[in-house]
Design an enzyme around this catalytic site. Structure first.
Site, PDB file in Angstrom:
ATOM      1  N   GLY A  33       9.043  11.900  38.010  1.00 51.77           N
ATOM      2  CA  GLY A  33       9.013  13.266  37.481  1.00 51.77           C
ATOM      3  C   GLY A  33       9.198  14.288  38.584  1.00 51.77           C
ATOM      4  O   GLY A  33       9.263  13.958  39.771  1.00 51.77           O
ATOM      5  N   THR A  35       7.205  16.797  39.582  1.00 55.48           N
ATOM      6  CA  THR A  35       6.060  17.204  40.423  1.00 55.48           C
ATOM      7  C   THR A  35       5.841  16.191  41.553  1.00 55.48           C
ATOM      8  O   THR A  35       5.785  16.555  42.732  1.00 55.48           O
ATOM      9  CB  THR A  35       4.782  17.336  39.562  1.00 55.48           C
ATOM     10  OG1 THR A  35       5.087  18.088  38.394  1.00 55.48           O
ATOM     11  CG2 THR A  35       3.680  18.031  40.341  1.00 55.48           C
ATOM     12  N   GLY A  89       2.744  12.227  38.233  1.00 56.85           N
ATOM     13  CA  GLY A  89       2.653  13.466  37.475  1.00 56.85           C
ATOM     14  C   GLY A  89       2.083  13.197  36.089  1.00 56.85           C
ATOM     15  O   GLY A  89       1.708  12.068  35.770  1.00 56.85           O
ATOM     16  N   ALA A  90       2.017  14.229  35.260  1.00 52.34           N
ATOM     17  CA  ALA A  90       1.489  14.056  33.898  1.00 52.34           C
ATOM     18  C   ALA A  90       2.093  15.099  32.978  1.00 52.34           C
ATOM     19  O   ALA A  90       2.571  16.147  33.427  1.00 52.34           O
ATOM     20  CB  ALA A  90      -0.027  14.193  33.897  1.00 52.34           C
ATOM     21  N   ASP A  91       2.041  14.814  31.684  1.00 52.50           N
ATOM     22  CA  ASP A  91       2.464  15.803  30.684  1.00 52.50           C
ATOM     23  C   ASP A  91       1.279  16.632  30.216  1.00 52.50           C
ATOM     24  O   ASP A  91       1.407  17.822  29.968  1.00 52.50           O
ATOM     25  CB  ASP A  91       3.134  15.089  29.508  1.00 52.50           C
ATOM     26  CG  ASP A  91       4.351  14.315  29.982  1.00 52.50           C
ATOM     27  OD1 ASP A  91       5.221  14.942  30.606  1.00 52.50           O
ATOM     28  OD2 ASP A  91       4.404  13.100  29.792  1.00 52.50           O
ATOM     29  N   GLY A 103       6.778  11.634  29.646  1.00 54.94           N
ATOM     30  CA  GLY A 103       7.830  12.631  29.419  1.00 54.94           C
ATOM     31  C   GLY A 103       9.160  12.196  30.012  1.00 54.94           C
ATOM     32  O   GLY A 103      10.220  12.587  29.537  1.00 54.94           O
ATOM     33  N   GLU A 110       4.633   3.144  35.070  1.00 49.88           N
ATOM     34  CA  GLU A 110       3.636   4.036  35.687  1.00 49.88           C
ATOM     35  C   GLU A 110       2.224   3.510  35.438  1.00 49.88           C
ATOM     36  O   GLU A 110       1.362   3.556  36.326  1.00 49.88           O
ATOM     37  CB  GLU A 110       3.780   5.450  35.120  1.00 49.88           C
ATOM     38  CG  GLU A 110       5.053   6.149  35.593  1.00 49.88           C
ATOM     39  CD  GLU A 110       5.298   7.487  34.917  1.00 49.88           C
ATOM     40  OE1 GLU A 110       5.909   8.352  35.551  1.00 49.88           O
ATOM     41  OE2 GLU A 110       4.896   7.672  33.751  1.00 49.88           O
ATOM     42  N   LYS A 128      -0.324  21.984  32.548  1.00 44.59           N
ATOM     43  CA  LYS A 128      -0.581  20.629  32.037  1.00 44.59           C
ATOM     44  C   LYS A 128      -2.061  20.410  31.675  1.00 44.59           C
ATOM     45  O   LYS A 128      -2.397  19.409  31.047  1.00 44.59           O
ATOM     46  CB  LYS A 128      -0.185  19.579  33.105  1.00 44.59           C
ATOM     47  CG  LYS A 128       1.214  19.721  33.664  1.00 44.59           C
ATOM     48  CD  LYS A 128       2.254  19.308  32.669  1.00 44.59           C
ATOM     49  CE  LYS A 128       3.674  19.348  33.207  1.00 44.59           C
ATOM     50  NZ  LYS A 128       3.964  18.406  34.279  1.00 44.59           N
TER      51      LYS A 128
END
Ligand code: 5RP
Length: 231
Positions: A33, A35, A89-91, A103, A110, A128
């Site tokens: 991702g 980030t 990263g994360a959604d 995402g 992951e 987020k």
């Protein structure tokens, strides 16, 4: 990876700050991702400028290509099954540190990488961070099982949408050769219970709810706040 989003600076700050967690001798999971791409790029700079020596385990072709371009030496879970750290990263992340990922359709690898690590860190901008998860929850699905999975997801109260390619006609195909469904469950009151139900559907390879986050590096008010799991 180019990131022209409004949160690009915040993503960069969180991503680069977490890169300082990596020390020589470590084996580190490298997430996917925009980030965590800043983490990977910063690690590449540290390899060159500080002679940092560590091994990376990428979670996707995107992470792998970026790590190679950044001069990071890679390994695999087969060679190094126990990682010191994974950064991703994360959604969405909620106040109890439950996470939605996927995402970028990379959540299966992951999750495998995050669960192989002693310490799992997420980097994110404030957009987020939510009180409660609201999804949608990405679910990686064996193409052969798509219709069964769709029926079972609806029976759970979800609204599944088969993710479509952007510059490719037809569905997104993951790095593992599968489909992705984005499933709207509305506000998710009990993420653990929903995760367990999703695990029980034959043909779901992996869902995007993560319950093993140790620390969140969150850009807020121009700085990075570190939110740790309460023990
Ligand atoms: C990929 C992911 C990503 O980490 C997540 O979508 C966040 O991406 P970004 O940092 O670009 O907002 O889970 O599967």
């Amino acid at each position: 990876m180019k990131d022209a989003s409004a949160n690009a600076d915040a993503k960069r700050l969180a991503g680069e700050t977490a890169a300082e967690l990596v020390k020589s001798g470590m084996v580190v999971g490298l997430g996917t991702g925009s980030t965590v791409a800043w983490t990977i790029k910063r690690l590449g700079v540290r390899v060159k400028e500080e002679s940092l020596q560590f091994l990376g385990v990428p979670t996707s072709f995107q992470a792998e290509n970026l790590a190679i371009a950044s001069g990071i030496t890679l390994t695999t879970l087969n060679v190094h099954p126990a990682l010191d750290l994974a950064i991703d990263g994360a959604d969405q992340v909620d106040s109890s540190l439950f996470v939605i990922k996927g995402g970028g359709a990379a959540h299966t690898r992951e999750k495998v990488v995050a669960c192989s690590a002693q310490r799992f860190v997420i980097v994110a901008d404030e957009s987020k961070y939510v009180e409660k998860l609201t999804g949608p929850v990405p679910v990686e699905v064996l193409p052969f099982a798509a219709k069964l999975v769709e029926r079972r997801l609806k029976a759970l109260g979800g609204v599944p949408v088969l993710r479509q390619g952007l510059r490719k006609d037809g569905p997104v195909i993951t790095d593992n050769g599968n489909f992705v469904m984005d499933v709207d469950f509305g506000a998710i009151e009990e993420p653990e219970a929903l995760a367990a139900r999703l695990c029980g559907i034959p043909g779901i390879v992996e869902h995007g709810i993560f319950d093993n986050l140790d620390e969140l590096y969150l850009t807020r008010a121009g700085g990075v706040e570190i939110i740790k799991r309460r023990v």
